[in-house]
Design a protein around this motif. Sequence first.
Motif, PDB file in Angstrom:
ATOM      1  N   SER A 125      88.827  49.682 105.339  1.00 55.24           N
ATOM      2  CA  SER A 125      88.111  50.895 104.943  1.00 55.24           C
ATOM      3  C   SER A 125      88.984  51.979 104.325  1.00 55.24           C
ATOM      4  CB  SER A 125      87.348  51.463 106.144  1.00 55.24           C
ATOM      5  OG  SER A 125      88.156  51.532 107.293  1.00 55.24           O
ATOM      6  N   LEU A 126      90.165  51.609 103.827  1.00 48.87           N
ATOM      7  CA  LEU A 126      91.005  52.623 103.189  1.00 48.87           C
ATOM      8  C   LEU A 126      90.306  53.215 101.974  1.00 48.87           C
ATOM      9  CD1 LEU A 126      93.843  53.831 103.641  1.00 48.87           C
ATOM     10  CD2 LEU A 126      94.676  52.279 101.880  1.00 48.87           C
ATOM     11  N   ASN A 127      89.557  52.392 101.250  1.00 49.08           N
ATOM     12  CA  ASN A 127      88.826  52.870 100.076  1.00 49.08           C
ATOM     13  C   ASN A 127      87.322  52.951 100.334  1.00 49.08           C
ATOM     14  OD1 ASN A 127      91.074  53.091  98.172  1.00 49.08           O
ATOM     15  ND2 ASN A 127      91.229  50.873  98.403  1.00 49.08           N
ATOM     16  N   ALA A 128      86.969  53.164 101.590  1.00 52.09           N
ATOM     17  CA  ALA A 128      85.556  53.222 101.956  1.00 52.09           C
ATOM     18  C   ALA A 128      84.938  54.551 101.534  1.00 52.09           C
ATOM     19  CB  ALA A 128      85.393  53.030 103.448  1.00 52.09           C
ATOM     20  N   VAL A 129      83.674  54.474 101.174  1.00 47.19           N
ATOM     21  CA  VAL A 129      82.863  55.668 100.970  1.00 47.19           C
ATOM     22  C   VAL A 129      82.271  56.109 102.300  1.00 47.19           C
ATOM     23  CG1 VAL A 129      80.847  56.607  99.775  1.00 47.19           C
ATOM     24  CG2 VAL A 129      82.314  54.929  98.629  1.00 47.19           C
ATOM     25  N   ALA A 130      81.858  55.137 103.115  1.00 47.76           N
ATOM     26  CA  ALA A 130      81.262  55.451 104.411  1.00 47.76           C
ATOM     27  C   ALA A 130      81.316  54.228 105.320  1.00 47.76           C
ATOM     28  CB  ALA A 130      79.812  55.902 104.236  1.00 47.76           C
ATOM     29  N   ASN A 131      81.476  54.501 106.616  1.00 45.93           N
ATOM     30  CA  ASN A 131      81.327  53.467 107.645  1.00 45.93           C
ATOM     31  C   ASN A 131      79.860  53.474 108.051  1.00 45.93           C
ATOM     32  OD1 ASN A 131      82.346  51.495 109.474  1.00 45.93           O
ATOM     33  ND2 ASN A 131      82.284  53.016 111.113  1.00 45.93           N
ATOM     34  N   LEU A 132      79.140  52.386 107.830  1.00 42.28           N
ATOM     35  CA  LEU A 132      77.682  52.426 107.882  1.00 42.28           C
ATOM     36  C   LEU A 132      77.093  52.069 109.245  1.00 42.28           C
ATOM     37  CD1 LEU A 132      76.916  50.815 104.411  1.00 42.28           C
ATOM     38  CD2 LEU A 132      76.960  53.244 105.008  1.00 42.28           C
ATOM     39  N   GLY A 133      77.688  51.160 109.969  1.00 42.63           N
ATOM     40  CA  GLY A 133      77.050  50.804 111.227  1.00 42.63           C
ATOM     41  C   GLY A 133      77.848  49.807 112.034  1.00 42.63           C
ATOM     42  N   TYR A 134      77.343  49.537 113.259  1.00 42.63           N
ATOM     43  CA  TYR A 134      77.983  48.632 114.199  1.00 42.63           C
ATOM     44  C   TYR A 134      76.934  47.708 114.810  1.00 42.63           C
ATOM     45  CZ  TYR A 134      81.288  52.595 114.258  1.00 42.63           C
ATOM     46  OH  TYR A 134      82.134  53.612 113.911  1.00 42.63           O
ATOM     47  N   ALA A 135      77.369  46.558 115.309  1.00 37.88           N
ATOM     48  CA  ALA A 135      76.490  45.633 116.018  1.00 37.88           C
ATOM     49  C   ALA A 135      77.337  44.671 116.833  1.00 37.88           C
ATOM     50  CB  ALA A 135      75.608  44.854 115.037  1.00 37.88           C
TER      51      ALA A 135
END
Length: 344
Positions: free
Chosen positions: A81-91
Amino acid sequence: MAPKTNPGRFFEDYAVGQTIHHAVPRTVKMGERAVYHMLYPARHALYSSDQFAQGCGLPFSPLDDMIAFHIVFGKTVPDVSLNAVANLGYAEGRWITPVWPGDTLRSVSDVIGIKENSNGKTGVVWVRTTGLNQHDETVLEYVRWVMVRKRDAATPAPETVIPDLAQVIPADRLVIPRRLDFSGYDFTLAGEPHRWADYEIGEQIDHVDGVTVEDAEHMMATRLWQNTAKVHFDTTARPDGSRLIYGGHVISMARALSFNGLANAQMVVGLNGGAHANPCLAGDTIRAWSEVLDKAETDAPGVGALRLRLVATKGGEAFTLKGEDGKYLPHVLLDLDYWALVPL
């Protein structure tokens, strides 16, 4: 000459079936607990007192479950996620083995899904991450999905693969720490009298307290977990020039605030799902409320499990979550669905 620095992976660099071994193992000791309890109002007795933990059948007090999560998560950031726009979710998150002072943790991730967004500039990547200790025992596993920038918008879209993820971890798949025994649980030392039977499905709890977050403390926390995501530190990484508060900081703050009403929800053992609904920025005051979604007994003596929805907000009316359009209301920061162990 090949470049020596790492710009991070972009969407094109992921493919289903990849296994990523994340760098920099970390040995954790009591210093992590001290800083964690300084950053958050964490007061659950099992993670505060060796004597209390021994009264619950454990050899001594393990490190907080969210310390394990943050460290395992932080290892993955440079590769996921270094170039992530957003962390969206978990499961499908499960805590498998307690983390003890002196353990060394490392992380491995498998890419299990990929989908380019319709704008052609970003895509979503799903990874299943496993945290391991020095004995190669799994301490934690979870799935998360992240929106990542493309390096070149002209790159053809890959074949879409969306993993089939469980909505809820069945209670019989929760791992109860070996020897955990709440039959002699000390409610006075824990801080509240409420046991498993006192909670009803559908019950909602306003945790009352609030904490205003600032840039300095969240950057200290994020560095502690060795999370290098640019949006948390670099004001040029976001169009509005702000630093985005690390989502895990919000999780830990809300979990700590939930002590008021859930002091006996001692151990987080399952993560059914979660969403960072809206960005959190410095100056926001985090508050929290919970809803009891389900209950289950376990095979461990005196130990029950509560499935809880934990919602963090930055104002707004308690117990409000989504609008008529089904979208999260602007004041909602976090919607987390988890299992916790409580005394029967």
